[in-house]
Scaffold this motif. Structure first.
Motif, PDB file in Angstrom:
ATOM      1  N   LEU A 305      27.586  35.210  28.244  1.00  0.00           N
ATOM      2  CA  LEU A 305      28.878  34.813  28.788  1.00  0.00           C
ATOM      3  C   LEU A 305      29.419  35.938  29.663  1.00  0.00           C
ATOM      4  O   LEU A 305      29.381  37.110  29.267  1.00  0.00           O
ATOM      5  N   LEU A 306      29.928  35.595  30.834  1.00  0.00           N
ATOM      6  CA  LEU A 306      30.457  36.584  31.757  1.00  0.00           C
ATOM      7  C   LEU A 306      31.975  36.468  31.840  1.00  0.00           C
ATOM      8  O   LEU A 306      32.522  35.376  32.022  1.00  0.00           O
ATOM      9  N   VAL A 307      32.650  37.601  31.702  1.00  0.00           N
ATOM     10  CA  VAL A 307      34.108  37.680  31.828  1.00  0.00           C
ATOM     11  C   VAL A 307      34.414  38.778  32.830  1.00  0.00           C
ATOM     12  O   VAL A 307      33.839  39.872  32.758  1.00  0.00           O
ATOM     13  N   GLN A 308      35.313  38.502  33.763  1.00  0.00           N
ATOM     14  CA  GLN A 308      35.636  39.509  34.772  1.00  0.00           C
ATOM     15  C   GLN A 308      36.961  40.195  34.478  1.00  0.00           C
ATOM     16  O   GLN A 308      37.875  39.616  33.897  1.00  0.00           O
ATOM     17  N   GLU A 309      37.046  41.457  34.887  1.00  0.00           N
ATOM     18  CA  GLU A 309      38.309  42.177  34.948  1.00  0.00           C
ATOM     19  C   GLU A 309      38.767  42.105  36.399  1.00  0.00           C
ATOM     20  O   GLU A 309      38.142  42.679  37.289  1.00  0.00           O
ATOM     21  N   ARG A 310      39.845  41.386  36.655  1.00  0.00           N
ATOM     22  CA  ARG A 310      40.291  41.148  38.028  1.00  0.00           C
ATOM     23  C   ARG A 310      40.729  42.459  38.685  1.00  0.00           C
ATOM     24  O   ARG A 310      41.351  43.312  38.061  1.00  0.00           O
ATOM     25  N   SER A 311      40.447  42.583  39.978  1.00  0.00           N
ATOM     26  CA  SER A 311      40.823  43.795  40.693  1.00  0.00           C
ATOM     27  C   SER A 311      42.308  43.769  41.042  1.00  0.00           C
ATOM     28  O   SER A 311      42.987  42.737  40.896  1.00  0.00           O
ATOM     29  N   GLY A 312      42.812  44.880  41.518  1.00  0.00           N
ATOM     30  CA  GLY A 312      44.204  44.957  41.945  1.00  0.00           C
ATOM     31  C   GLY A 312      44.428  44.399  43.329  1.00  0.00           C
ATOM     32  O   GLY A 312      45.566  44.355  43.810  1.00  0.00           O
ATOM     33  N   ARG A 313      43.373  43.937  43.997  1.00  0.00           N
ATOM     34  CA  ARG A 313      43.481  43.465  45.380  1.00  0.00           C
ATOM     35  C   ARG A 313      43.639  41.956  45.474  1.00  0.00           C
ATOM     36  O   ARG A 313      43.844  41.432  46.560  1.00  0.00           O
ATOM     37  N   VAL A 314      43.525  41.255  44.349  1.00  0.00           N
ATOM     38  CA  VAL A 314      43.667  39.798  44.391  1.00  0.00           C
ATOM     39  C   VAL A 314      45.139  39.423  44.403  1.00  0.00           C
ATOM     40  O   VAL A 314      46.013  40.191  43.973  1.00  0.00           O
ATOM     41  N   LEU A 315      45.420  38.214  44.865  1.00  0.00           N
ATOM     42  CA  LEU A 315      46.807  37.809  45.060  1.00  0.00           C
ATOM     43  C   LEU A 315      47.518  37.600  43.732  1.00  0.00           C
ATOM     44  O   LEU A 315      48.673  37.986  43.568  1.00  0.00           O
ATOM     45  N   ASN A 316      46.844  36.953  42.765  1.00  0.00           N
ATOM     46  CA  ASN A 316      47.501  36.742  41.470  1.00  0.00           C
ATOM     47  C   ASN A 316      46.535  37.065  40.330  1.00  0.00           C
ATOM     48  O   ASN A 316      45.346  37.227  40.542  1.00  0.00           O
ATOM     49  N   ALA A 317      47.100  37.171  39.125  1.00  0.00           N
ATOM     50  CA  ALA A 317      46.343  37.579  37.934  1.00  0.00           C
ATOM     51  C   ALA A 317      45.635  38.905  38.154  1.00  0.00           C
ATOM     52  O   ALA A 317      44.545  39.150  37.617  1.00  0.00           O
TER      53      ALA A 317
END
Length: 489
Positions: A305-317
């Motif tokens: 299973l793959l889970v991502q840690e969202r970057s600070g460059r995305v618009l939301n979340a």
């Protein structure tokens, strides 16, 4: 546009490294057409690719930035040309003279900073539950239990919108483009819009003036997802209802009760459900599960299973956990054909996991007539498409995320053929939208239960994760040994 001299230097650097265009494309996990466009100056490599490209070419990071013409003055971070269309759009939308937005953004940026996900997921869900109450019969915020861990989210849903087990084929995937779906023109808060653009410029957040689907009608039942969408500018969403997330987090951090933007855009649950009367954008996000053979060190056959840690460059979340892929539902080349949610999901597999930069809608103008033509697919995606049964893609649930009112099609991507991981596991790499990837095994139930309770999840990400686990437990056989996910909404 990269200068002629720098284009020649980029070609010379590649040749000095002993690489053909084909070999550089292979090493960078992109198409040869992408390398051609780099060297033609049509667009530059994306920031997440710079470290690897610098190493391949034998250059330092600073040398590479100079080589491709990306050394920006540190005192003028707002001169990023990709934001100019958004500046021009806001000038037109507000009725300001050309250049006004740019001037105001430049003045606002030095005093602004972009905070991360400072409020835990549970607090966000509880705050929205308190704000909206229980005013619409048959709807409730999604809640579930995984082993000893019980969670509630900000996703508004119905029982009949869950456990859809809907294959995203022509028969089951019936979302369609509507010609009569003019978007309501949201009343913009000019100051809030300028602040958002200032943050985007300062923190390299991407806001592109590209089309976005707006949901105007939805019909969801087990085995079928349908409804109607129209097309609106992405920048209109980014500068209106998407601001609700930041307002909510800032209100929680400051201990304030007032949220004037929410009072304007989404004051109650009837407003959330009024798809004709508001701009309801949203997306498709999927739990990706990859079958792996038994391993003498790891253990028995399982699903990764793959889970991502969202970057600070995305618009939301930003900086939150989410499943991967996760994307806004939007057209790539064909507004009608791309309206099906499966089209977005397949494109995002290519972009977010298999390295297809040329299908990134934020990276530049789309020139290919058919970007998802079989001849253009990445090697992993082409292999998956060669034989039926290698890839399963289903929609597992639907709801509205009260954070910004977005619609969410929770989905599950299962790579069933365990030959995939030994063959292509090394090619799976997140794009710029993720700060990192986490791996989990479906044989490790304790760790998955612990993950469920992680407060850094985005609410929609946890919704898709749990719905994906429920479905995977039904179809995964002995590869899946996790606590049952029991619905509580």
């Amino acid at each position: 546009m990269v200068s002629v001299r720098r284009r020649e230097e980029l070609v010379s650097a590649r040749k000095a490294a002993g690489l053909t265009q084909e070999k550089l494309a292979e090493v960078m996990s992109v198409d040869r057409s992408t390398v051609i466009r780099w060297e033609a100056g049509e667009y530059a490599p994306l920031p997440y690719q710079w470290p690897k490209l610098a190493k391949v070419l034998g250059r330092s990071a600073d040398e590479l930035r100079e080589l491709i013409g990306l050394r920006l003055p540190r005192e003028a971070p707002l001169l990023r040309s990709e934001l100019e269309p958004a500046f021009a759009w806001l000038d037109r939308r507000i009725g300001w003279p050309p250049g006004t937005t740019r001037t105001r953004v430049t003045a606002a940026a030095p005093a602004r900073s972009r905070g991360g996900a400072t409020a835990g997921r549970s607090l966000v869900a509880e705050t929205l539950a308190s704000y909206y109450g229980d005013s619409v019969s048959g709807h409730a915020q999604y809640a579930a239990r995984c082993g000893p861990v019980r969670v509630a989210t900000s996703v508004l849903t119905r029982r009949e919108w869950l456990d859809l087990a809907c294959p995203l084929t022509f028969e089951g995937d019936q979302l369609a483009l509507s010609a009569d779906g003019e978007a309501s023109r949201e009343q913009l808060d000019a100051a809030a819009a300028v602040r958002r653009l200032a943050e985007a410029a300062t923190h390299d957040v991407r806001i592109a003036d590209v089309p976005l689907y707006r949901l105007t009608d939805v019909q969801v039942r087990p085995g079928m997802v349908g409804g109607k969408v129209s097309v609106v500018p992405f920048v209109e969403y980014a500068l209106s209802v998407d601001l609700l997330e930041r307002e909510l987090l800032e209100s929680l951090a400051a201990g304030r009760d007032r949220m004037p933007l929410r009072d304007r855009y989404l004051p109650d649950l009837p407003a959330v459900l009024d798809l004709q009367g508001r701009l309801c954008a949203g997306g498709v996000l999927a739990l990706t599960a990859i079958a792996r053979p038994a391993d003498p060190y790891r253990g028995g056959a399982d699903y990764l299973l793959l889970v991502q840690e969202r970057s600070g460059r995305v618009l939301n979340a930003a900086r939150r956990l989410a499943v991967i892929p996760k994307s806004f539902h939007a057209p790539l080349a064909n507004h009608r054909a791309d309206a099906r949610i499966g089209a977005t999901l397949r494109r995002e597999l290519e972009e977010e996991l298999f390295g297809r930069v040329d299908v990134d809608r934020t990276a530049g103008t789309q020139r290919a007539a058919d970007p998802m033509h079989p001849s253009r697919l990445s090697a992993p995606m082409r292999w998956l498409a060669e034989q039926p049964g290698r890839l399963r893609i289903e929609c597992t649930g639907f709801g509205f995320n009260l954070v910004s009112g977005n619609y969410e099609f929770a989905s599950l991507v299962v790579i069933e053929d365990e030959e995939f991981w030994p063959r292509f596991g090394g090619d799976v790499e997140a794009n710029w939208e993720a700060a990192g990837l986490r791996q989990y095994s479906t044989l490790d139930g304790d760790l998955i239960s612990e993950l469920t309770g992680d407060e850094t999840w985005s609410n929609e990400g946890l919704f898709a994760f749990l719905q994906g686990l429920r479905r995977l437990a039904e179809i995964g056989g002995d590869r899946v040994r996790i606590p049952a996910v029991e619905l509580g909404c």
